[in-house]
Design a protein around this motif. Structure first.
Motif, mmCIF file in Angstrom:
data_model
loop_
_atom_site.group_PDB
_atom_site.id
_atom_site.type_symbol
_atom_site.label_atom_id
_atom_site.label_comp_id
_atom_site.label_asym_id
_atom_site.label_seq_id
_atom_site.Cartn_x
_atom_site.Cartn_y
_atom_site.Cartn_z
ATOM 1 N N LEU A 166 37.856 48.834 38.553
ATOM 2 C CA LEU A 166 38.610 47.665 38.103
ATOM 3 C C LEU A 166 38.471 46.495 39.073
ATOM 4 C CD1 LEU A 166 41.885 49.459 36.935
ATOM 5 C CD2 LEU A 166 40.192 48.367 35.449
ATOM 6 N N LYS A 167 38.357 46.805 40.349
ATOM 7 C CA LYS A 167 38.318 45.759 41.375
ATOM 8 C C LYS A 167 37.074 44.874 41.264
ATOM 9 C CE LYS A 167 39.161 45.230 46.358
ATOM 10 N NZ LYS A 167 40.429 44.513 46.194
ATOM 11 N N ARG A 168 35.995 45.413 40.708
ATOM 12 C CA ARG A 168 34.753 44.649 40.633
ATOM 13 C C ARG A 168 34.758 43.628 39.485
ATOM 14 N NH1 ARG A 168 31.215 47.069 36.731
ATOM 15 N NH2 ARG A 168 32.184 48.899 35.782
ATOM 16 N N PHE A 169 35.772 43.666 38.624
ATOM 17 C CA PHE A 169 35.822 42.757 37.480
ATOM 18 C C PHE A 169 36.479 41.431 37.846
ATOM 19 C CE2 PHE A 169 36.155 46.686 34.577
ATOM 20 C CZ PHE A 169 34.785 46.697 34.357
ATOM 21 N N PRO A 170 36.043 40.338 37.210
ATOM 22 C CA PRO A 170 36.841 39.093 37.244
ATOM 23 C C PRO A 170 37.901 39.170 36.151
ATOM 24 C CG PRO A 170 34.790 38.720 36.061
ATOM 25 C CD PRO A 170 34.753 40.164 36.526
ATOM 26 N N TYR A 171 39.054 38.541 36.385
ATOM 27 C CA TYR A 171 40.143 38.577 35.401
ATOM 28 C C TYR A 171 40.500 37.155 34.984
ATOM 29 C CZ TYR A 171 40.504 43.468 36.547
ATOM 30 O OH TYR A 171 40.216 44.812 36.719
ATOM 31 N N CYS A 172 40.693 36.972 33.690
ATOM 32 C CA CYS A 172 40.923 35.649 33.129
ATOM 33 C C CYS A 172 42.338 35.149 33.413
ATOM 34 C CB CYS A 172 40.680 35.676 31.627
ATOM 35 S SG CYS A 172 39.022 36.245 31.190
ATOM 36 N N SER A 173 42.569 33.873 33.067
ATOM 37 C CA SER A 173 43.896 33.292 33.269
ATOM 38 C C SER A 173 44.910 33.954 32.346
ATOM 39 C CB SER A 173 43.854 31.787 33.000
ATOM 40 O OG SER A 173 43.407 31.545 31.685
ATOM 41 N N SER A 174 46.194 33.821 32.695
ATOM 42 C CA SER A 174 47.303 34.414 31.936
ATOM 43 C C SER A 174 47.093 35.903 31.671
ATOM 44 C CB SER A 174 47.492 33.681 30.602
ATOM 45 O OG SER A 174 47.743 32.323 30.813
ATOM 46 N N PRO A 175 46.853 36.690 32.739
ATOM 47 C CA PRO A 175 46.621 38.134 32.547
ATOM 48 C C PRO A 175 47.949 38.882 32.412
ATOM 49 C CG PRO A 175 46.395 37.570 34.858
ATOM 50 C CD PRO A 175 46.777 36.304 34.145
ATOM 51 N N VAL A 176 48.481 38.950 31.188
ATOM 52 C CA VAL A 176 49.793 39.546 30.954
ATOM 53 C C VAL A 176 49.626 41.002 30.518
ATOM 54 C CG1 VAL A 176 51.941 39.399 29.645
ATOM 55 C CG2 VAL A 176 50.721 37.306 30.272
ATOM 56 N N LEU A 177 50.280 41.904 31.217
ATOM 57 C CA LEU A 177 50.283 43.323 30.875
ATOM 58 C C LEU A 177 51.451 43.627 29.940
ATOM 59 C CD1 LEU A 177 49.554 44.707 34.451
ATOM 60 C CD2 LEU A 177 47.948 44.623 32.551
ATOM 61 N N SER A 178 51.315 44.675 29.158
ATOM 62 C CA SER A 178 52.329 44.986 28.141
ATOM 63 C C SER A 178 53.531 45.741 28.692
ATOM 64 C CB SER A 178 51.704 45.828 27.015
ATOM 65 O OG SER A 178 50.675 45.116 26.371
ATOM 66 N N HIS A 179 53.372 46.332 29.877
ATOM 67 C CA HIS A 179 54.420 47.194 30.422
ATOM 68 C C HIS A 179 54.975 46.634 31.737
ATOM 69 C CE1 HIS A 179 53.498 50.168 27.385
ATOM 70 N NE2 HIS A 179 52.225 50.135 27.726
ATOM 71 N N SER A 180 55.968 47.322 32.248
ATOM 72 C CA SER A 180 56.596 46.926 33.515
ATOM 73 C C SER A 180 55.912 47.587 34.707
ATOM 74 C CB SER A 180 58.085 47.309 33.500
ATOM 75 O OG SER A 180 58.713 46.781 32.358
ATOM 76 N N TYR A 181 54.759 48.129 34.496
ATOM 77 C CA TYR A 181 53.967 48.797 35.531
ATOM 78 C C TYR A 181 52.514 48.741 35.079
ATOM 79 C CZ TYR A 181 54.968 52.190 31.911
ATOM 80 O OH TYR A 181 55.128 52.788 30.684
ATOM 81 N N CYS A 182 51.594 49.150 35.934
ATOM 82 C CA CYS A 182 50.163 49.021 35.656
ATOM 83 C C CYS A 182 49.574 50.342 35.149
ATOM 84 C CB CYS A 182 49.418 48.589 36.919
ATOM 85 S SG CYS A 182 49.906 46.964 37.524
#
Length: 312
Positions: A166-182
Motif C-alpha cells: 500500500l505504501k508504494r501507491f499514490p493516493y488521490c485527494s479527499s481519501p475518505v474511508l468508510s469505517h472508523s479504522y483502516c
C-alpha cells in the motif's frame, strides 16, 4: 502515468476516517454504547486471562487455547479503540498513511490469528471427544506452545507485505474511508494506481486463512458429530456436545460478520453505506465483547471462578 503526475499536487498526506453517515450530530451519544462495549471487552478478556493464569486447575489445553483467544480479542479491541473513540468523542478523523498502515496490519494480523486459534480449539475438541485416551499425550504444553507460535507466524507472514504494497501507491485527494479504522480492502481502493496485485493477494490471504480454517473446523465437527452419535447413552452424547457449545458460538460470532464484510467490500457495491459501517462494527466489536460472556456462562469452571471473584 501522465494522469498520475497530473494529480500529484492534490495527493493527500492523510486519510479521513468516517463515523456513522447521516448521524454525525448523534456521535457523542453513540460514543456511550461504544465505550461500554469496549469496557466490557477489555474487562471481560482481562478477567478470563487472570482467572486462567491464577487457577492451576485451568492450566489445561482447552483453557490455554481460550487464553489465546482472549489475548487476541483484547488486542483487536485496543488497536481500534483510539480511532473509533477519537471520531465519536472529538471528531478526529485524520490519520496519517503510516499510522493507517500500522493499524490495518494489526487488525488483519489479529483477525487471522483469531481464525487460527478457533481452528486450534476445534482440534482440541476433536481430540477430547474422538481420542479421549490420548488427549493428554497429544496436546502437551509444548505442542500447544508450538501451535500458538505457528499460528502467529502464519498471520504475521501473510499480512506483513500488505503495508508495503500500500505504501508504494499514490493516493488521490479527499481519501475518505468508510469505517472508523483502516482496512486493507478499503485503503487500496483509494490508490491512484493499478491495485490488481493487492486485490489478488488479499483474496489469496483470505482463502488461505479464513477459507482453509473454516473448512477444517467444519470437517472436525463432522468427525465429532459422527463420534458423538455412536455413543449409546443419550446423557453422554449431550454432555459431549455441551463441551462444544461455547466454541461453536465463538466460531459463528467471528466468521459470520467477517465473511459478510468481505463479501460486501468485494461484491456488494450497491449495498447501502450504512450497512457496511454497521457490519464493520459488528465484525470488530461483537466477538471480543461476546466471547468472554459466552465462555463465562457456558463453561462451569470459568463461571464458578468469576462468581467467586465477584462475590467474595
Amino acid at each position: 502515468m501522465l494522469g498520475y503526475l497530473g494529480n500529484s499536487s492534490s495527493m493527500s498526506p492523510t486519510f479521513l476516517l468516517s463515523g456513522i453517515p447521516g448521524l454525525e450530530h448523534l456521535h457523542i451519544w453513540i460514543s456511550f454504547p461504544l465505550c461500554f462495549m469496549y469496557l466490557i471487552s477489555i474487562l471481560g478478556n482481562c478477567t478470563i486471562l487472570f482467572i486462567i493464569k491464577t487457577e492451576p486447575s485451568l492450566h489445561e489445553p482447552m483453557y490455554l487455547f481460550l487464553s489465546m483467544l482472549a489475548l487476541t480479542d483484547l488486542g483487536l479491541s485496543l488497536c481500534t479503540l483510539p480511532t473509533v473513540l477519537g471520531i465519536f468523542w472529538v471528531g478526529a478523523r485524520d490519520i496519517s498513511h503510516d499510522a493507517c498502515f500500522a493499524q490495518l496490519f494489526f487488525i488483519h494480523c489479529l483477525s487471522f490469528l483469531e481464525s487460527s486459534v478457533l481452528l486450534s480449539m476445534a482440534f482440541d475438541r476433536f481430540v477430547a471427544i474422538c481420542r479421549p485416551l490420548h488427549y493428554a499425550s497429544i496436546l502437551t504444553h509444548t505442542v500447544i506452545g508450538r501451535i500458538g507460535l505457528a499460528s502467529l507466524a502464519r498471520s504475521v507472514a501473510l499480512i506483513f507485505p500488505l503495508p508495503f504494497m500500500l505504501k508504494r501507491f499514490p493516493y488521490c485527494s479527499s481519501p475518505v474511508l468508510s469505517h472508523s479504522y483502516c482496512l486493507h480492502q478499503e485503503v487500496m481502493k483509494l490508490a491512484c494506481a493499478d491495485i490488481k496485485a493487492n486485490s489478488i493477494y488479499g483474496m489469496f490471504v483470505i482463502v488461505s486463512t479464513v477459507g482453509v480454517d473454516s473448512l477444517l473446523i467444519l470437517c472436525s465437527y463432522a468427525l465429532i458429530l459422527n463420534t458423538v452419535l455412536s455413543i449409546a447413552s443419550r446423557a453422554e452424547r449431550l454432555k459431549a456436545l455441551n463441551t462444544c457449545v461455547s466454541h461453536i458460538c465463538a466460531v459463528l460470532l467471528f466468521y459470520t460478520p467477517m465473511i459478510g464484510l468481505s463479501v460486501i467490500h468485494r461484491f456488494g457495491k450497491q449495498a447501502p453505506h450504512l450497512v457496511q459501517v454497521i457490519m464493520g462494527f459488528v465484525y470488530l466489536l461483537v466477538p471480543p465483547v461476546m466471547n468472554p460472556i459466552v465462555y463465562s456462562v457456558k463453561t462451569k469452571q470459568i463461571r464458578d471462578r468469576v462468581t467467586h471473584a465477584f462475590c467474595s
